[in-house]
Design a protein around this motif. Structure first.
Motif, PDB file in Angstrom:
ATOM      1  N   VAL A  45       5.729  -8.495 -57.222  1.00  0.00           N
ATOM      2  CA  VAL A  45       4.959  -7.358 -57.714  1.00  0.00           C
ATOM      3  C   VAL A  45       4.383  -6.510 -56.584  1.00  0.00           C
ATOM      4  CG1 VAL A  45       2.960  -6.733 -59.137  1.00  0.00           C
ATOM      5  CG2 VAL A  45       4.397  -8.678 -59.784  1.00  0.00           C
ATOM      6  N   ILE A  46       3.952  -7.135 -55.522  1.00  0.00           N
ATOM      7  CA  ILE A  46       3.224  -6.414 -54.476  1.00  0.00           C
ATOM      8  C   ILE A  46       4.055  -6.314 -53.191  1.00  0.00           C
ATOM      9  CG2 ILE A  46       0.892  -6.750 -55.338  1.00  0.00           C
ATOM     10  CD1 ILE A  46       0.697  -9.338 -53.918  1.00  0.00           C
ATOM     11  N   PRO A  47       3.910  -5.230 -52.430  1.00  0.00           N
ATOM     12  CA  PRO A  47       4.701  -5.050 -51.212  1.00  0.00           C
ATOM     13  C   PRO A  47       4.284  -6.021 -50.112  1.00  0.00           C
ATOM     14  CG  PRO A  47       3.119  -3.276 -51.435  1.00  0.00           C
ATOM     15  CD  PRO A  47       3.018  -4.098 -52.687  1.00  0.00           C
ATOM     16  N   ALA A  55       8.157  -4.146 -47.488  1.00  0.00           N
ATOM     17  CA  ALA A  55       9.267  -4.448 -48.391  1.00  0.00           C
ATOM     18  C   ALA A  55       8.925  -3.955 -49.801  1.00  0.00           C
ATOM     19  CB  ALA A  55       9.551  -5.946 -48.397  1.00  0.00           C
ATOM     20  N   THR A  56       9.888  -3.363 -50.448  1.00  0.00           N
ATOM     21  CA  THR A  56       9.695  -2.724 -51.750  1.00  0.00           C
ATOM     22  C   THR A  56       9.637  -3.743 -52.883  1.00  0.00           C
ATOM     23  OG1 THR A  56      10.914  -0.802 -50.946  1.00  0.00           O
ATOM     24  CG2 THR A  56      10.671  -1.003 -53.336  1.00  0.00           C
ATOM     25  N   PRO A  57       8.556  -3.725 -53.668  1.00  0.00           N
ATOM     26  CA  PRO A  57       8.464  -4.636 -54.814  1.00  0.00           C
ATOM     27  C   PRO A  57       9.684  -4.515 -55.727  1.00  0.00           C
ATOM     28  CG  PRO A  57       6.361  -3.582 -54.436  1.00  0.00           C
ATOM     29  CD  PRO A  57       7.354  -2.903 -53.524  1.00  0.00           C
ATOM     30  N   TYR A  58      10.104  -5.645 -56.258  1.00  0.00           N
ATOM     31  CA  TYR A  58      11.195  -5.784 -57.218  1.00  0.00           C
ATOM     32  C   TYR A  58      12.588  -5.519 -56.650  1.00  0.00           C
ATOM     33  CZ  TYR A  58       7.368  -5.803 -60.589  1.00  0.00           C
ATOM     34  OH  TYR A  58       6.222  -6.095 -61.267  1.00  0.00           O
ATOM     35  N   SER A  59      12.706  -5.105 -55.401  1.00  0.00           N
ATOM     36  CA  SER A  59      14.017  -4.793 -54.836  1.00  0.00           C
ATOM     37  C   SER A  59      14.853  -6.067 -54.673  1.00  0.00           C
ATOM     38  CB  SER A  59      13.863  -4.118 -53.470  1.00  0.00           C
ATOM     39  OG  SER A  59      15.137  -3.967 -52.861  1.00  0.00           O
TER      40      SER A  59
END
Length: 161
Positions: free
Chosen positions: A102-104, A123-127
């Protein structure tokens, strides 16, 4: 090759934006994190060209394959001086992703000499895009996104735990 990359990427990440908040009371206590149930230990990063700066954290240890697969998935917060360390069973090229995170995060790859190999910042959440180490890693550390830049933590710095 794709199967190996997929297996390496199973260790998931998650964290919250950096703040100046102190450690949460739960993380200050020796022992176990109240959300994950993982052991919490002290970790220090020594940075600066002469090793003159130290940064103290309390980190959860994701040691087993199941703990590493879960990582920080679904977590919505983490204190500024908290994190999670993933000691690897063997030194190898590592790859993480942010599935269900959820969080970067800043993802720090640590070599067998305890020096930082590379840092994947914000880093991008959910990627599900793989985030690889630049060289074989012995451990991976996750901190709140932006924390490494805020503290001046760079490749070559030493991590002790």
């Amino acid at each position: 090759m794709a199967a190996a990359a997929f297996a390496l990427a199973l260790a998931a990440c998650s964290t919250q934006a950096a703040t100046d908040a102190p450690l949460s009371p739960a993380a200050q206590e020796a022992g176990v994190h109240p959300v994950s149930g993982l052991t919490v230990i002290p970790l220090t990063i020594i940075s600066g060209t002469s090793g003159d700066q130290t940064h103290a954290f309390r980190v959860e240890v994701a040691a087993s394959p199941g703990e590493q697969q879960m990582g920080l998935m679904f977590r919505t917060e983490m204190g500024a001086n908290e994190g999670m360390i993933f000691p690897l069973a063997q030194v190898r090229m590592a790859s993480f992703w942010m599935r269900n995170t959820v969080i970067p995060l800043d993802i720090i790859f640590i070599g067998p000499d305890n020096r930082i190999i590379n840092i994947a910042r914000d880093a991008t959440p959910y990627s599900e895009q793989p985030i690889p180490s630049d060289a074989p890693a012995a451990a991976v550390l996750e901190l709140n996104a932006g924390r490494t830049a805020e503290l001046g933590i760079e490749a070559g710095d030493t991590v002790q735990w």
